[in-house]
Design a protein around this motif. Sequence first.
Motif, mmCIF file in Angstrom:
data_model
loop_
_atom_site.group_PDB
_atom_site.id
_atom_site.type_symbol
_atom_site.label_atom_id
_atom_site.label_comp_id
_atom_site.label_asym_id
_atom_site.label_seq_id
_atom_site.Cartn_x
_atom_site.Cartn_y
_atom_site.Cartn_z
ATOM 1 N N MET B 25 -2.996 -7.269 1.100
ATOM 2 C CA MET B 25 -4.181 -6.552 1.846
ATOM 3 C C MET B 25 -4.175 -4.984 1.728
ATOM 4 S SD MET B 25 -6.658 -8.250 3.243
ATOM 5 C CE MET B 25 -7.154 -9.800 3.259
ATOM 6 N N LEU B 26 -2.903 -4.594 0.906
ATOM 7 C CA LEU B 26 -2.687 -3.049 0.975
ATOM 8 C C LEU B 26 -3.741 -2.446 0.008
ATOM 9 C CD1 LEU B 26 -0.569 -1.502 2.567
ATOM 10 C CD2 LEU B 26 0.879 -1.847 0.522
ATOM 11 N N PRO B 27 -4.520 -1.342 0.207
ATOM 12 C CA PRO B 27 -5.168 -0.857 -0.703
ATOM 13 C C PRO B 27 -4.430 -0.385 -1.974
ATOM 14 C CG PRO B 27 -5.600 0.315 1.256
ATOM 15 C CD PRO B 27 -4.469 -0.501 1.340
ATOM 16 N N ALA B 28 -5.016 -0.776 -3.325
ATOM 17 C CA ALA B 28 -4.268 -0.420 -4.657
ATOM 18 C C ALA B 28 -3.649 0.975 -4.690
ATOM 19 C CB ALA B 28 -5.074 -0.506 -5.762
ATOM 20 N N ASP B 32 3.698 5.041 -0.714
ATOM 21 C CA ASP B 32 5.085 4.344 -0.610
ATOM 22 C C ASP B 32 5.276 4.082 0.749
ATOM 23 O OD1 ASP B 32 7.521 3.474 -2.300
ATOM 24 O OD2 ASP B 32 8.571 4.722 -0.740
ATOM 25 N N GLU B 33 5.094 4.925 1.586
ATOM 26 C CA GLU B 33 5.444 4.615 3.095
ATOM 27 C C GLU B 33 4.799 3.526 3.519
ATOM 28 O OE1 GLU B 33 5.220 7.380 7.246
ATOM 29 O OE2 GLU B 33 4.474 8.035 5.351
ATOM 30 N N ALA B 34 3.365 3.349 3.138
ATOM 31 C CA ALA B 34 2.467 2.280 3.668
ATOM 32 C C ALA B 34 2.935 0.975 3.046
ATOM 33 C CB ALA B 34 1.020 2.594 3.200
ATOM 34 N N PHE B 35 3.449 0.803 1.780
ATOM 35 C CA PHE B 35 4.061 -0.175 1.224
ATOM 36 C C PHE B 35 5.418 -0.819 1.827
ATOM 37 C CE2 PHE B 35 7.616 -0.948 -1.767
ATOM 38 C CZ PHE B 35 7.617 -2.279 -1.924
ATOM 39 N N ARG B 36 6.154 0.200 2.314
ATOM 40 C CA ARG B 36 7.431 -0.331 3.019
ATOM 41 C C ARG B 36 6.860 -0.679 4.404
ATOM 42 N NH1 ARG B 36 11.076 0.787 -0.562
ATOM 43 N NH2 ARG B 36 10.474 2.155 -2.202
ATOM 44 N N LEU B 98 13.235 -0.345 -4.955
ATOM 45 C CA LEU B 98 12.145 -1.350 -5.122
ATOM 46 C C LEU B 98 10.789 -0.838 -4.756
ATOM 47 C CD1 LEU B 98 11.773 -4.571 -4.212
ATOM 48 C CD2 LEU B 98 11.863 -3.748 -1.770
ATOM 49 N N HIS B 99 9.923 -1.650 -5.641
ATOM 50 C CA HIS B 99 8.531 -0.974 -5.962
ATOM 51 C C HIS B 99 7.794 -2.316 -5.644
ATOM 52 C CE1 HIS B 99 9.432 2.970 -7.024
ATOM 53 N NE2 HIS B 99 10.344 2.482 -8.134
ATOM 54 N N ARG B 100 6.554 -1.994 -5.050
ATOM 55 C CA ARG B 100 5.538 -2.788 -4.873
ATOM 56 C C ARG B 100 5.134 -4.270 -5.782
ATOM 57 N NH1 ARG B 100 -0.620 -1.253 -2.931
ATOM 58 N NH2 ARG B 100 -1.555 -3.480 -2.721
ATOM 59 N N PRO B 101 5.281 -3.870 -6.983
ATOM 60 C CA PRO B 101 4.920 -5.153 -7.851
ATOM 61 C C PRO B 101 6.187 -6.106 -7.729
ATOM 62 C CG PRO B 101 4.548 -2.992 -9.201
ATOM 63 C CD PRO B 101 5.112 -2.607 -7.941
ATOM 64 N N GLU B 102 7.487 -5.687 -8.001
ATOM 65 C CA GLU B 102 8.502 -6.342 -7.681
ATOM 66 C C GLU B 102 8.616 -6.989 -6.381
ATOM 67 O OE1 GLU B 102 12.170 -4.426 -7.659
ATOM 68 O OE2 GLU B 102 13.563 -6.510 -7.416
ATOM 69 N N ALA B 103 8.402 -6.490 -5.188
ATOM 70 C CA ALA B 103 8.210 -6.995 -4.075
ATOM 71 C C ALA B 103 7.314 -8.100 -3.807
ATOM 72 C CB ALA B 103 8.104 -6.225 -2.936
#
Lengths: 547, 125
Positions: B25-28, B32-36, B98-103
């Motif tokens: 649901m996170l915008p593309a 990085d902060e929002a991802f974590r 750790l980045h978004r695609p891997e997680a």
Amino acid sequence: MTAQKPGLLLIDDGTNYAGAIFRHMPEFELLLFNPETGAAGATDGPAALKVLAERRDDVDVVLLDMHFDIPDERLFPLEEGASARRTRRFQGVAILREIRARYPHLPVVLLTAHEDLSLVDAAGHLTSQSMTYILDGDDLDTLRVRIHTAMEDAAQQSEETRILWGDSPAMKHLRRRLSVLARGAMPVILEGETGTGKSWLAEKFVHARSGRTGPFVVLDLSTVPPDLISAHLFGSEKGAYTGATETRRGVFELAHGGTLFIDEIQNAPIEVQKQLLLVLQDRRVRPLGASREIVVDVKVIAASNSPLDEAVRNGTFRPDLYMRLSPATRLRIPPLRERIDDLEFLARRFADKALVGPDAGPLKDEVVEALGLPAETSVRLTVGRGARGPQGASLEIFIPRPAWHMLLEHPWPGNIRELEMLMHNLITFTLVDALEAVRKNAAIASNRLQVDPGLIGNLLAGASALGQRGREDETDADRIAVDLRPGQTLNDVSRDVEKQVFLTLYRRCNRDFAAMAQILLGDGDKARAVRLRFNQLGLRVRELDHR
Amino acid sequence: MEDAVDILLDLKHDLGKYLLLPLRMLPADASDEAFREALRRALFETRKQGTTVRSGADIWEEFRRELVPFSSTGWYLRLSRDVAAALALADRIPDPALHRPEATEILGRVAGTTAAILAEWRRKP
């Protein structure tokens, strides 16, 4: 379109979706969202139905989760024999079923995948319904696309709604009051001149929002002989009166659980009014000749094309029935001349409607082709100044300002229905004229078809003539007698009358369409337009000549 | 086996779907902060209902207890391995590597494996 954000009602027992939508989709208003608790608008089926009953107007789209981990007593039943686990897992299906029973046109996005839904027996039925969408993917973009698709489809479906409502303060006020009166069992009185859309409002707005699951039944008292009105309203047993060859169910009984629309109620004979009063009081009907009474649960919408309080003063309408119908629920639909600011909006909508209709639609394609324009060229009505700036591949049907003023000043006795017919004819004849001009190699702008002011004059004169009893310079030769025959709808009746006029003229003019055009439009060159209308009425030259 | 189907269907929903939802649901173009922050919610606020908040570890523990009769089966071992990998991301939330695609890929395996197991069962006569 208003500047207000579209309203989303999220039905979900959890807060995960609500939080994500609130954070990342600010273009929508998440109804009843509590930022402190993160709770969605409704967390179970009963709560959802309550919100919809109270705030249906604010809801543009429903987002409905599938799996609800809630106590048994808050679950809607799913299917016979379903375990509690299964009922929880597919609770969205049960909630959707309840929503559909009340709001068949409300767009609903199911927050689940096709794959999961395939495990429910009723899934095929539910998802084949229009206005139901499957999310199939939990990402933000998919959700956003689904919501927009659902809203666009709903907007398309409510095109007729927009056509009727327009944007005037009077209609906005009417809409607000009707939204409230639609709920509950209170009767509603709709007053308005012919052609203002009373029956449409009754069915598509009041009944649709009433939450009643029974049918919508219509009885137009102007089409029923006075001595048969009782039988139509309350039903009759076989042999109850001369000609009652079989038992007949009345409209009150037929509308049980739903809505009964009694049109032209001012035509009800006084003795029938007394019976109506008793039915409204007791909620029971006794068919003519019957010993039994039937309990009925019906919301009554009574319509009249003249003010009922005047009828009360004149002694033709019983004051007690008037009071029982409740004057507080009496709403007046303004005639078109009182909402003339809506004229341009309405004219454009009816033009758009005509341009995709069976008459003007194919003509429009022919004109586009004849002018050498791309097939995807959009055709639209413009008024006064014409298009403002480049609009891509488009062709204007342009009404110049003086001609537009003729429309603004017309009294519109037939109201919206008259405007719709006029726009239909105006678009059709303008396209016919354009085709003829192209065929005669006449100079014609490739992006603008100017409406002939004479055409508008003729169309308006025709309408006005219908409202006059006769002109002083009229001779017997100008008059055409028609048989007025009852039809299913007023449109059927008008069409039948028009057909008779065309047929008589065709014979009177010795099958000469130019002569007919001279009489009807004051221009013998408009034979093609007359021929086209002749065909639209279902009249066929070959068959007539053969006879 | 009917019990296991029921349990896995619920697991796919309660754990599989909701572990992944915050990241999906996170915008593309989210920071990085929002991802974590989304990853934290995915693992520690996996299922929120009213005032009740359950983490991914809590939910897995509930399912694990129900799945004890199947704990020696191959499918259970596959599933528990994927869940463990997903829950282990909790320790890597601050890890800049750790980045978004891997997680997203690691969290998505739980629902993917559950769906694959259910599909295998459906294909069996």
